[in-house]
Design an enzyme around this catalytic site. Structure first.
Site, PDB file in Angstrom:
ATOM      1  N   ASP A 183      18.169  14.630  23.221  1.00  0.00           N
ATOM      2  CA  ASP A 183      17.068  14.539  23.999  1.00  0.00           C
ATOM      3  C   ASP A 183      17.011  13.316  24.722  1.00  0.00           C
ATOM      4  O   ASP A 183      16.427  12.407  24.373  1.00  0.00           O
ATOM      5  CB  ASP A 183      15.927  14.969  23.298  1.00  0.00           C
ATOM      6  N   HIS A 184      17.430  13.339  26.015  1.00  0.00           N
ATOM      7  CA  HIS A 184      17.950  11.783  26.511  1.00  0.00           C
ATOM      8  C   HIS A 184      16.292  11.192  26.735  1.00  0.00           C
ATOM      9  O   HIS A 184      16.379  10.009  27.035  1.00  0.00           O
ATOM     10  CB  HIS A 184      18.480  11.840  27.799  1.00  0.00           C
ATOM     11  N   GLU A 222       9.583  15.840  39.463  1.00  0.00           N
ATOM     12  CA  GLU A 222      11.033  15.300  40.295  1.00  0.00           C
ATOM     13  C   GLU A 222      11.143  15.772  41.660  1.00  0.00           C
ATOM     14  O   GLU A 222      10.442  16.521  42.036  1.00  0.00           O
ATOM     15  CB  GLU A 222      12.255  15.853  39.678  1.00  0.00           C
ATOM     16  N   HIS A 246      11.833  17.884  26.547  1.00  0.00           N
ATOM     17  CA  HIS A 246      11.236  16.531  26.784  1.00  0.00           C
ATOM     18  C   HIS A 246       9.865  16.552  26.629  1.00  0.00           C
ATOM     19  O   HIS A 246       9.179  15.727  26.369  1.00  0.00           O
ATOM     20  CB  HIS A 246      11.805  16.093  28.487  1.00  0.00           C
TER      21      HIS A 246
HETATM   22  C1  BG6 Z   1      17.224  17.061  32.407  1.00  0.00           C
HETATM   23  C2  BG6 Z   1      17.384  18.233  33.085  1.00  0.00           C
HETATM   24  O1  BG6 Z   1      17.446  17.339  31.041  1.00  0.00           O
HETATM   25  O2  BG6 Z   1      16.468  16.136  32.644  1.00  0.00           O
HETATM   26  C3  BG6 Z   1      17.243  18.133  34.354  1.00  0.00           C
HETATM   27  O3  BG6 Z   1      18.336  19.201  32.759  1.00  0.00           O
HETATM   28  C4  BG6 Z   1      16.301  16.913  35.181  1.00  0.00           C
HETATM   29  O4  BG6 Z   1      16.820  19.386  35.273  1.00  0.00           O
HETATM   30  C5  BG6 Z   1      16.560  15.746  34.169  1.00  0.00           C
HETATM   31  O5  BG6 Z   1      16.393  16.564  36.442  1.00  0.00           O
HETATM   32  C6  BG6 Z   1      15.597  14.669  34.487  1.00  0.00           C
HETATM   33  O6  BG6 Z   1      15.915  13.389  33.633  1.00  0.00           O
HETATM   34  P1  BG6 Z   1      15.183  12.089  34.042  1.00  0.00           P
HETATM   35  O7  BG6 Z   1      15.850  11.185  33.144  1.00  0.00           O
HETATM   36  O8  BG6 Z   1      15.731  11.999  35.420  1.00  0.00           O
HETATM   37  O9  BG6 Z   1      13.816  12.063  34.156  1.00  0.00           O
END
Ligand code: BG6
Length: 508
Positions: A183-184, A222, A246
């Site tokens: 889960d980045h 976003e 997230h």
């Molecule tokens: C991803 C989603 O896990 O996270 C994307 O699949 C999203 O849809 C992205 O754009 C957002 O990540 P960050 O790091 O740009 O906030």
């Protein structure tokens, strides 16, 4: 920082977007920081044909386009490219995995990489099972000659049943300690800083509960649309794509009890307890508690932006939500009765992720306010961009009488260190290589999160009359989302990209 043991990293889906935008630039940065193993090779694997040379060239292009490193030179990129090679693999063909095994054996012998392999599934989730089975079938899950680690990108399943099935299948072949579910968001420095803010500072803990906190709001907005990912996104939607993982993980970190240590399971157990304490949203409450929206075409700063249904690979009558706002409760002693509001959406005015803690107001209002609206103390933990912390409180305006004004006290993460904040993938890849699973979702966390999400998904499926609101691209989503906030005159915070501003006047 310690150097990981020697190893080969195998990236399935190596020619895809994730590998070129995130993984390869992150590995390149780790190399520059000398945080890769002494002996390491990176083997791209995928369905397309590339020679080693073509693959290297493609990856160097990715580094040039997506690396956050400021000073790129040919010598640095070439010395990184020397670690790369490529093998074509048809994921459905077990013979190709026999070939992969042979190739790994050869690379291992020629480069002395210690017999350790890490397999990264950067593919569409539909092939996780096949790839894992074929790896195990080829004997590549066996750890007698070195460690074997399996990394899975999100989404891990698309509902509780599919996540349980996948966990079950994987557990028949590999141990939970071999599995790293990404889960980045957990790799983001500022998400980890939630733990430090809460548990390294004595002043917050006594206030961090239902006695002093009125509500908690988590936003992850976003400005981009679905871009090239229409076919994945149309079968996913914001609830599965962002909330299940997230946003619920951030809720867990915000609401959890202090862990007994920083051992991976100590932290993950506390997050799990929060997920288990989420009050399920009943089908009949979904329309009042969960607002879904979809962006429509609009003009943003003079540019015509297509609506979601006009995007590539999206059905013209799609009912997929690109926005979700919801209210829920955490049924435990700390949080009983405190509403949590979370919201996420694509094509909103700004890319902002933040957690807002609204403290309760004073019980008696003595002073006259300069602003008409009653404010409360707020602590804003900004995850991105302009990472930092903002505390809002009331002060006396100079002059006669007691006129008070809400003011800011802010800390910006960039002031803390001169160095670049490492990307989430740098941190996560380094953690996998060094065997630290703290920032990865465990099987029970993933399943419990799905258990909370499934009834909402089902309610939408069973009751098509539940409204899907349109919102013009570039706006803060359907105004109906304001109605879920309890309390007269209360609203969401409308953040700007700079931490200290909100509302309608944002720096562009
Ligand atoms: C991803 C989603 O896990 O996270 C994307 O699949 C999203 O849809 C992205 O754009 C957002 O990540 P960050 O790091 O740009 O906030």
């Amino acid at each position: 920082m310690k150097k990981p043991d020697n190893l080969i990293l195998i990236i399935f889906g190596a020619s895809g977007d994730l590998a070129s935008r995130k993984l390869i630039p992150a590995l390149f940065s780790l190399k520059l920081q000398e945080l890769l193993p002494e002996k390491m090779m990176i083997l791209g694997a995928g369905r397309f044909h590339f020679t080693d040379e073509e693959f290297r060239e493609k990856m160097v292009e990715s580094i040039k386009s997506f690396s956050e490193e400021k000073e790129l030179d040919d010598q640095k990129t070439e010395s990184f490219a020397a670690l790369l090679s490529y093998i074509r693999v048809d994921y459905n063909d077990s013979r190709d995995f026999g070939e992969l095994k042979k190739k790994l054996y050869e690379v291992d012998k020629s480069h002395s990489t210690g017999g350790n392999y890490i397999f990264y599934m950067a593919t569409p989730p539909g092939v996780y099972k096949t790839i894992s089975e074929n790896l195990a079938g080829a004997g590549l899950a066996d750890q007698s000659e070195g460690f074997r680690i399996f990394i899975y990108e999100k989404p891990f399943g698309n509902d509780l049943e599919s996540a349980m099935n996948l966990n079950h299948i994987l557990h028949e072949m590999i141990g939970e300690d071999q599995i790293y579910r990404i889960d980045h968001y957990l790799g983001k420095e500022t998400v980890q800083n939630i733990l430090v803010t809460r548990f390294a500072n004595g002043i917050f803990e006594p206030l961090w509960n239902r006695n002093y906190i009125h509500r908690v709001e988590i936003t992850s907005s976003e400005s981009i649309g679905v871009e090239e990912r229409g076919s994945y996104y149309d079968s996913s939607g914001a609830l599965r794509d962002m909330v299940q993982n997230h946003l619920l993980q951030m809720t867990g970190l915000t609401a959890m009890e202090p862990p007994s240590s920083l051992e991976p399971d100590a932290v993950r157990n506390e997050i799990l307890k929060i997920l288990q304490s989420l009050q399920p949203v009943r089908e009949e409450d979904v329309p009042q508690q969960v607002i879904r929206g979809q962006y429509t075409g609009s003009l943003i700063r003079g540019e015509c932006v297509p609506g979601y249904r006009e995007e590539k690979d999206v059905a013209a009558d799609s009912m997929t939500e690109t926005y979700v706002a919801m209210k829920f409760f955490i049924n435990n002693w700390r949080w009983g009765g405190v509403p949590f509001y979370i919201r996420t959406g694509k094509r909103m005015p700004a890319r902002v992720t933040e957690i807002v803690i609204y403290f309760k107001r004073t019980p008696h209002h003595l002073f006259q306010r300069v602003e008409k609206v009653l404010t409360s103390n707020m602590l804003i933990i900004r995850i991105q961009p302009d990472e930092g912390i903002l505390f809002k409180f009331d002060m006396k305006e100079p002059g006669s009488g007691f006129k008070i004004k809400n003011v800011n006290m802010d800390f910006h993460y960039k002031d803390l260190a001169d160095t670049r904040v490492p990307s989430a993938y740098e941190r996560l890849l380094y953690d996998v290589m060094t065997g630290d699973s703290t920032l990865f979702a465990r099987n029970d966390e993933v399943e419990t999160a799905w258990k909370f999400i499934d009834p909402i998904q089902l309610a939408w499926k069973n009751n098509p009359e539940i409204k899907l609101y349109g919102y013009p691209a570039g706006t803060w989503g359907p105004s109906n989302a304001n109605e879920i906030i309890e309390g007269c005159g209360l609203d969401w915070r409308f953040p700007c990209k700079n931490l200290t501003d909100d509302s309608s006047f944002c720096e562009l």
